[in-house]
Design a protein around this motif. Structure first.
Motif, short mmCIF file in Angstrom:
data_model
loop_
_atom_site.label_atom_id
_atom_site.label_comp_id
_atom_site.label_asym_id
_atom_site.label_seq_id
_atom_site.Cartn_x
_atom_site.Cartn_y
_atom_site.Cartn_z
N ALA A 194 0.81 -1.22 0.00
CA ALA A 194 0.00 0.00 0.00
C ALA A 194 0.84 1.26 0.00
O ALA A 194 0.32 2.36 -0.13
N TYR A 195 2.13 1.10 0.18
CA TYR A 195 3.04 2.26 0.25
C TYR A 195 3.70 2.46 -1.11
O TYR A 195 4.42 1.58 -1.60
N GLY A 196 3.46 3.64 -1.68
CA GLY A 196 3.94 3.88 -3.04
C GLY A 196 5.27 4.60 -3.13
O GLY A 196 5.91 4.56 -4.18
N TYR A 197 5.66 5.25 -2.06
CA TYR A 197 6.90 6.02 -2.08
C TYR A 197 7.74 5.66 -0.86
O TYR A 197 7.21 5.51 0.25
N TRP A 198 9.06 5.55 -1.09
CA TRP A 198 9.98 5.11 -0.04
C TRP A 198 11.19 6.04 0.02
O TRP A 198 11.65 6.55 -1.01
N GLY A 199 11.69 6.21 1.23
CA GLY A 199 12.94 6.94 1.41
C GLY A 199 14.13 6.04 1.16
O GLY A 199 13.99 4.85 0.86
N GLN A 200 15.32 6.60 1.32
CA GLN A 200 16.53 5.86 1.03
C GLN A 200 17.02 5.05 2.24
O GLN A 200 17.89 4.20 2.10
N GLY A 201 16.45 5.31 3.39
CA GLY A 201 16.80 4.56 4.59
C GLY A 201 17.85 5.24 5.44
O GLY A 201 18.70 6.00 4.92
N THR A 202 17.80 4.98 6.73
CA THR A 202 18.80 5.48 7.67
C THR A 202 19.18 4.34 8.62
O THR A 202 18.31 3.62 9.11
N GLN A 203 20.47 4.19 8.85
CA GLN A 203 20.97 3.08 9.65
C GLN A 203 20.82 3.37 11.14
O GLN A 203 21.22 4.43 11.62
N VAL A 204 20.27 2.40 11.85
CA VAL A 204 20.20 2.44 13.31
C VAL A 204 20.96 1.21 13.84
O VAL A 204 20.64 0.09 13.46
N THR A 205 21.95 1.46 14.66
CA THR A 205 22.74 0.38 15.23
C THR A 205 22.69 0.49 16.76
O THR A 205 23.03 1.54 17.31
N VAL A 206 22.25 -0.59 17.38
CA VAL A 206 22.15 -0.62 18.84
C VAL A 206 23.20 -1.62 19.35
O VAL A 206 23.08 -2.83 19.14
N SER A 207 24.22 -1.09 19.99
CA SER A 207 25.33 -1.92 20.41
C SER A 207 26.10 -1.24 21.52
O SER A 207 26.20 -0.01 21.56
N SER A 208 26.66 -2.06 22.40
CA SER A 208 27.51 -1.51 23.46
C SER A 208 28.97 -1.55 23.03
O SER A 208 29.84 -1.11 23.79
#
Length: 123
Positions: free
Chosen positions: A109-123
């Motif tokens: 149902a989603y016609g448009y998308w962004g390029q993405g952004t990285q999320v990293t959860v780490s100690s």
């Protein structure tokens, strides 16, 4: 329509991040918006969605109670506030504009998308 995400980065477990997605085009204020994520080796999955007015929201079970989606139609921007982050939240996060006004978890149902952004959860 162009969607540009920002706000990703490296954060320790238990920390918080706020993602933003700004849209160009005249349809932002009449369509639902969503956030999806894609971890290495996994398929892109639904995270959260918000209706055109912001009056309705829906979350994946894995993030409910920790993430909050919101929008500012005057700024053509949708946000994802992420709290109590876990290593399993590590992924590229994508915002997307739906072709309908109501909340939907359906990727098609989603016609448009962004390029993405990285999320990293780490100690």
């Amino acid at each position: 329509v162009q969607l540009v995400e920002s706000g990703g980065g490296l954060v320790q477990p238990g920390g918080s991040l706020r993602l933003s997605c700004t849209a160009s085009g005249a349809t932002f204020s009449v369509n639902a918006m969503g956030w999806f994520r894609e971890a290495p080796g996994k398929e892109r999955e639904f995270v959260a969605t918000i209706s055109w007015s912001g009056g309705s929201t829906y979350y994946a079970d894995s993030v409910r109670g920790r993430f909050t989606i919101s929008r500012d139609n005057a700024k053509n921007t949708v946000y994802l506030q992420m709290n109590s982050l876990k290593p399993e939240d590590t992924a590229v996060y994508y915002c997307a504009e739906s072709t309908i006004a109501a909340v939907t978890t359906t990727r098609g149902a989603y016609g448009y998308w962004g390029q993405g952004t990285q999320v990293t959860v780490s100690s």
